[in-house]
Design a protein around this motif. Sequence first.
Motif, PDB file in Angstrom:
ATOM      1  N   ILE B  64      -6.926   0.047  -4.841  1.00 53.46           N
ATOM      2  CA  ILE B  64      -6.869  -0.954  -5.907  1.00 53.46           C
ATOM      3  C   ILE B  64      -7.904  -0.566  -6.952  1.00 53.46           C
ATOM      4  N   PRO B  65      -7.455  -0.257  -8.183  1.00 55.04           N
ATOM      5  CA  PRO B  65      -8.422   0.128  -9.222  1.00 55.04           C
ATOM      6  C   PRO B  65      -9.242  -1.075  -9.667  1.00 55.04           C
ATOM      7  N   ALA B  66     -10.255  -0.787 -10.462  1.00 57.02           N
ATOM      8  CA  ALA B  66     -11.196  -1.834 -10.863  1.00 57.02           C
ATOM      9  C   ALA B  66     -10.524  -2.983 -11.617  1.00 57.02           C
ATOM     10  N   ASP B  67      -9.529  -2.679 -12.442  1.00 63.75           N
ATOM     11  CA  ASP B  67      -8.888  -3.758 -13.199  1.00 63.75           C
ATOM     12  C   ASP B  67      -7.882  -4.543 -12.364  1.00 63.75           C
ATOM     13  N   ARG B  68      -7.560  -4.066 -11.181  1.00 62.72           N
ATOM     14  CA  ARG B  68      -6.671  -4.729 -10.216  1.00 62.72           C
ATOM     15  C   ARG B  68      -5.275  -4.997 -10.758  1.00 62.72           C
ATOM     16  N   LYS B  69      -4.891  -4.334 -11.822  1.00 62.90           N
ATOM     17  CA  LYS B  69      -3.563  -4.575 -12.398  1.00 62.90           C
ATOM     18  C   LYS B  69      -2.478  -3.768 -11.701  1.00 62.90           C
ATOM     19  N   SER B  70      -2.885  -2.967 -10.747  1.00 62.23           N
ATOM     20  CA  SER B  70      -1.921  -2.233  -9.936  1.00 62.23           C
ATOM     21  C   SER B  70      -2.545  -1.979  -8.578  1.00 62.23           C
ATOM     22  N   SER B  71      -1.724  -1.548  -7.662  1.00 64.62           N
ATOM     23  CA  SER B  71      -2.236  -1.135  -6.355  1.00 64.62           C
ATOM     24  C   SER B  71      -1.308  -0.065  -5.812  1.00 64.62           C
ATOM     25  N   THR B  72      -1.838   0.779  -4.941  1.00 66.98           N
ATOM     26  CA  THR B  72      -1.049   1.861  -4.376  1.00 66.98           C
ATOM     27  C   THR B  72      -1.161   1.830  -2.860  1.00 66.98           C
ATOM     28  N   LEU B  73      -0.008   1.715  -2.234  1.00 69.57           N
ATOM     29  CA  LEU B  73       0.070   1.814  -0.780  1.00 69.57           C
ATOM     30  C   LEU B  73       0.235   3.281  -0.435  1.00 69.57           C
ATOM     31  N   SER B  74      -0.614   3.794   0.430  1.00 72.68           N
ATOM     32  CA  SER B  74      -0.545   5.198   0.814  1.00 72.68           C
ATOM     33  C   SER B  74      -0.235   5.305   2.302  1.00 72.68           C
ATOM     34  N   LEU B  75       0.852   6.016   2.602  1.00 74.61           N
ATOM     35  CA  LEU B  75       1.267   6.248   3.983  1.00 74.61           C
ATOM     36  C   LEU B  75       1.021   7.710   4.306  1.00 74.61           C
ATOM     37  N   PRO B  76       0.111   8.022   5.208  1.00 79.15           N
ATOM     38  CA  PRO B  76      -0.203   9.415   5.499  1.00 79.15           C
ATOM     39  C   PRO B  76       0.834  10.035   6.439  1.00 79.15           C
ATOM     40  N   ARG B  77       1.231  11.223   6.172  1.00 77.81           N
ATOM     41  CA  ARG B  77       2.075  12.001   7.078  1.00 77.81           C
ATOM     42  C   ARG B  77       3.241  11.186   7.628  1.00 77.81           C
ATOM     43  N   VAL B  78       4.145  10.834   6.735  1.00 80.51           N
ATOM     44  CA  VAL B  78       5.244   9.958   7.131  1.00 80.51           C
ATOM     45  C   VAL B  78       6.191  10.660   8.099  1.00 80.51           C
ATOM     46  N   SER B  79       6.880   9.818   8.863  1.00 77.59           N
ATOM     47  CA  SER B  79       7.908  10.302   9.770  1.00 77.59           C
ATOM     48  C   SER B  79       9.208   9.567   9.445  1.00 77.59           C
ATOM     49  N   LEU B  80      10.281   9.985  10.090  1.00 73.74           N
ATOM     50  CA  LEU B  80      11.580   9.365   9.846  1.00 73.74           C
ATOM     51  C   LEU B  80      11.526   7.854  10.088  1.00 73.74           C
ATOM     52  N   SER B  81      10.688   7.440  11.023  1.00 74.99           N
ATOM     53  CA  SER B  81      10.599   6.026  11.371  1.00 74.99           C
ATOM     54  C   SER B  81       9.905   5.181  10.305  1.00 74.99           C
ATOM     55  N   ASP B  82       9.376   5.811   9.287  1.00 75.78           N
ATOM     56  CA  ASP B  82       8.780   5.062   8.175  1.00 75.78           C
ATOM     57  C   ASP B  82       9.822   4.682   7.132  1.00 75.78           C
ATOM     58  N   THR B  83      11.052   5.103   7.331  1.00 73.56           N
ATOM     59  CA  THR B  83      12.139   4.692   6.436  1.00 73.56           C
ATOM     60  C   THR B  83      12.309   3.176   6.535  1.00 73.56           C
ATOM     61  N   ALA B  84      12.096   2.494   5.419  1.00 73.76           N
ATOM     62  CA  ALA B  84      12.075   1.025   5.421  1.00 73.76           C
ATOM     63  C   ALA B  84      11.967   0.545   3.976  1.00 73.76           C
ATOM     64  N   VAL B  85      11.979  -0.763   3.816  1.00 72.70           N
ATOM     65  CA  VAL B  85      11.709  -1.369   2.516  1.00 72.70           C
ATOM     66  C   VAL B  85      10.270  -1.872   2.539  1.00 72.70           C
ATOM     67  N   TYR B  86       9.538  -1.588   1.482  1.00 72.38           N
ATOM     68  CA  TYR B  86       8.135  -1.962   1.385  1.00 72.38           C
ATOM     69  C   TYR B  86       7.970  -2.966   0.245  1.00 72.38           C
ATOM     70  N   TYR B  87       7.362  -4.111   0.564  1.00 73.80           N
ATOM     71  CA  TYR B  87       7.183  -5.187  -0.400  1.00 73.80           C
ATOM     72  C   TYR B  87       5.710  -5.336  -0.768  1.00 73.80           C
ATOM     73  N   CYS B  88       5.477  -5.528  -2.034  1.00 76.35           N
ATOM     74  CA  CYS B  88       4.136  -5.809  -2.553  1.00 76.35           C
ATOM     75  C   CYS B  88       4.092  -7.279  -2.964  1.00 76.35           C
ATOM     76  N   LEU B  89       3.114  -8.004  -2.478  1.00 74.38           N
ATOM     77  CA  LEU B  89       2.953  -9.410  -2.842  1.00 74.38           C
ATOM     78  C   LEU B  89       1.555  -9.618  -3.389  1.00 74.38           C
ATOM     79  N   VAL B  90       1.466 -10.478  -4.376  1.00 69.06           N
ATOM     80  CA  VAL B  90       0.162 -10.783  -4.960  1.00 69.06           C
ATOM     81  C   VAL B  90      -0.008 -12.286  -5.015  1.00 69.06           C
ATOM     82  N   GLY B  91      -1.099 -12.772  -4.541  1.00 68.37           N
ATOM     83  CA  GLY B  91      -1.359 -14.203  -4.623  1.00 68.37           C
ATOM     84  C   GLY B  91      -2.090 -14.712  -3.408  1.00 68.37           C
ATOM     85  N   GLU B  92      -2.797 -15.798  -3.607  1.00 69.27           N
ATOM     86  CA  GLU B  92      -3.401 -16.486  -2.467  1.00 69.27           C
ATOM     87  C   GLU B  92      -2.389 -17.529  -2.060  1.00 69.27           C
ATOM     88  N   GLN B  93      -1.626 -17.158  -1.090  1.00 73.76           N
ATOM     89  CA  GLN B  93      -0.376 -17.840  -0.831  1.00 73.76           C
ATOM     90  C   GLN B  93      -0.563 -19.327  -0.597  1.00 73.76           C
TER      91      GLN B  93
END
Lengths: 116, 113
Positions: B64-93
């Motif tokens: 998360i950069p200092a301005d917090r206007k974006s974020s990056t999810l990093s998955l190291p060394r992915v495998s076939l089992s990482d095939t999925a849908v990834y959701y980003c949510l923002v908020g204090e729910q």
Amino acid sequence: GAGVSQSPSNKVTEKGKDVELRCDPISGHTALYWYRQRLGQGLEFLIYFQGNSAPDKSGLPSDRFSAERTGESVSTLTIQRTQQEDSAVYLCASSLGTTAGANEQYFGPGTRLTVT
Amino acid sequence: LAKTTQPISMDSYEGQEVNITCSHNNIATNDYITWYQQFPSQGPRFIIQGYKTKVTNEVASLFIPADRKSSTLSLPRVSLSDTAVYYCLVGEQFVNRDDKIIFGKGTRLHILP
């Protein structure tokens, strides 16, 4: 420990019939959520329960939809006079609380509803 | 709830590092950033949550950069089992009862052999 469970796993019903979907949250989780997910779509929020507070029903798409929760346990989502557009997977989730650090939602396997 | 924008889909290969970026220009001071993973025919599963800088767990890292206007999810060394849908949510729910949990359509990640 046991996760969130939902029943039935699949439900096929005729248009116009009422259906009840059940959710058993993780024990001790005060917050419970219902979502709807249509095929290939994201999750659509329906309703939220937190402790003994009045539920947030603002996501319910029509007055045919209602939900109840008994204390901090089982919840039932009821859809009256089902329509074909109600066909979707209905997902239930629970969390310890709602603030950061305690709001991780644990999802059940969902109920796939098909209205014919 | 701050609106988020993610790529609709991404392809990568086994063993690669995958980075999925989420834009949330209207993030509020109290908002946390949370990522979920959803496999076909299953409910979403929490991956990681953060507020600023970097968070790492056994599954992923969140930058998360200092301005917090974006974020990056990093998955190291992915495998076939990482095939999925990834959701980003923002908020204090649900702190603000006008907020809704909006998962959006997420990013469909397809890992190729």
